[in-house]
Design a protein around this motif. Sequence first.
Motif: not given
Length: 780
Positions: A58-60, A103-108, A117-118
């Motif tokens: 699921v992406t932004s 790098h963020l694995l998932f958005a924070e 990537i959310i």
Amino acid sequence: MIYRPSSGSQVFHVPHTEEHVAVWKPLPHYAGESLVTGEAVFIDDMPRYQNELFLAFVTSTKAHANIVSIDTSEAMKVPGVVDYIDRKDVPSANTFGLVTKDHLLFAEGKVLHYGQIIGAIAADTRETARKAADLVKVVYEELDTVFTIKEAIEKKSFFEFSSEIKKGDVEASVKLAEVVLSGELEIGTQEHFYMEPQTCLVIPKQERNEVEIFASCQGTNGIQAEVARILGIPSNRIVAKCKRAGGAFGGKSIDSVYGAGAAAVMATKTGRPVRCVVDRVTDFRFTGKRHPVFASYKVGCNKTGKITSVDINFYVNAGHCLDTSEFVILKGLPQISGCYNFDNFRAKGQVCRTNTPSTTPVRGFGAPKMVFIIENIINDVAINLKIDKTKVCQFNMYREGNETPSKMVLKNFNLPRCLKECLDDSSYEKRKQYVEIFNIENRWKKRGISVVPIMYPIGFPPPALNQAIALVHAYLDGSVLLAHGGIDMGQGMNTKMIQIAATELGIPIDNIFISETSTNTTPNATNTSASTGTDIYAGAVKNACEILAERLKPYKTANPDGPFKKWIEAAFADRVSLSVSGFFKMKDKPYDFATHTGDICLYYTFGAGCSEVEIDCLTGEHQILRTDIVMDLGKSLNPAVDIGQIEGAFTMACGLYTTEEIHLDKNGRISESGPVNYKIPTVRNIPREFKVKVLKDTENDLAVYSAKGTGEPPLLLAITVHHAIKEAILAARKDSGITGNFQLNSPATVERIRMACKDKITDKCEKTIGKDLQSKILLY
């Protein structure tokens, strides 16, 4: 424009050796037959597990925004959907990185670029997972955005990092110069466009948090270490494997962790195997690209073309996180002077922060941009002084024993020889006259010809990256299993490793097999990148085979006629270990980035290229009529493989400098999504005549078997195509009554070529839609 079939020649020298010596010979690619027949197994070809899940991201859909809410209810209703994960499901670290862990694995809480990537959906089929991922509803609160370097400069959006390199007194010398020139350059980005997208398969074990990962990557150690951080477990519980990667070009140095990390989180949460094969559109939008660069310069010279002062300021677009961008500058600064010896030289680089995917290593790691800047300066001096560019090159080129800006003394400097042979082989002087005649006789077709010499540093500045490990097992039937820490991405590394093992052990290459790269056979292996892979892993393989050969020596002495199988049997009967671990480290001095002292590299690979181009002034199309390349590869381990690398690297960089362009729409979304609208080079873009020659009778005592790194240096020679296009445009502008130099940014696309030719039609276009054809699109 008329196209005709391409032809070419490959010239190399094979030294006379004993029959058992497999190195230096043009042997076929180890996996070539299985690759072209489709028998080669990639991760997505591996059989499905009965309870396997498929992961989709699921992406932004915003470039910079706070995340107000995430609604997965509709997605979870889709039959076959099993689970959804995001930041809250990550057991430990949500960050990773090759250098800086940002790098963020998932958005924070917020998104920093379009496509970030959310979360991720797991389902029983890939179609179901992708359908469900599209149904996840995210509500945003939009924030201000920065997309381009010029916007970042205007808004002072920088990372807290800059560096410069200096030599002599630039300010004083430019005041004394007979001629002073200044200019600006913009160099666009490039997609890796590997054939196999980001792909992985994660299999959780039922005992003690064990995890097995199959990843398309450039380093199994990186996958193991980063996933261990993400899951919060020791590295010894994770085995990461890679049999082959379907292309990478730097794009699987870091970004492969996104898939492996997310799939590992899902696999450990559900207890089921998880496969992640990213579709091309999503891959385009969240993975890193080559660093875009904006540069300004001032150069002083005398009227003969001798350059007395060079001052360069450049900015790189890092994207939303720093990652390796500081090293693009640190490694790029010593390379930005190219192959030229300037008494007074200064270059400064800064890193811009934008709301775009993080720019990342791409084949050449900054060098294609840095060398493009200095070669354009050389070209501008030649154009403004009306001197042939090759003369300006020769006036300013290094000589044997000169010192580079990083204070490295040049030894075995074969660049003048490469340049001379390239000029001779290409009949440059004669063809230059033919080009001039052609341009006089033709109004709407123009030609240009250009020559560029290059030198490329091989070896990482941090010594810790210049080490390697290998493992050799000899079996009682006389067969040998070889493992090393490198990743074969199609560049023929495994072929060369087998040649080395066969040579050291004195056995046929058919007796040796390489299965895969794995962290439980070759731990702590460094990434395969920067054209160092063959050098360091060749040393490790050679070391392991030398130890095994020494153990077998008594049995070979007792039974000189062998065969190898008998020596193995005798050693086994004597209880001698037939399993050997080999290790290698480059002989280098640590490089100090603060003072720019030490060894920036182990040695240089040299080369020269000449390209002739024809443009259609009415359409902007171009065709490379002929390219001649001469490379100093020392004693090539496998000239057939290396010439393929030269041709491939040159063609890839032709895309960088002429056809490949990425745009952002007003929302920050990358407009390109595949080969339909992202123009990688095809058969029509390669030179109609392509002549490659490997320099004869050269040595390199700093590498195994006197070979040199090959994968990246030839990229720089595609600058000849860009310069030849500019020469052709200058001829077209002359016919329109326009003289003098002009700025031709990279890539030199059909639009830029057409508009630069300048005639009544382009004048009307400029009046109608504005001087910038990209005015409605943000250039990334």
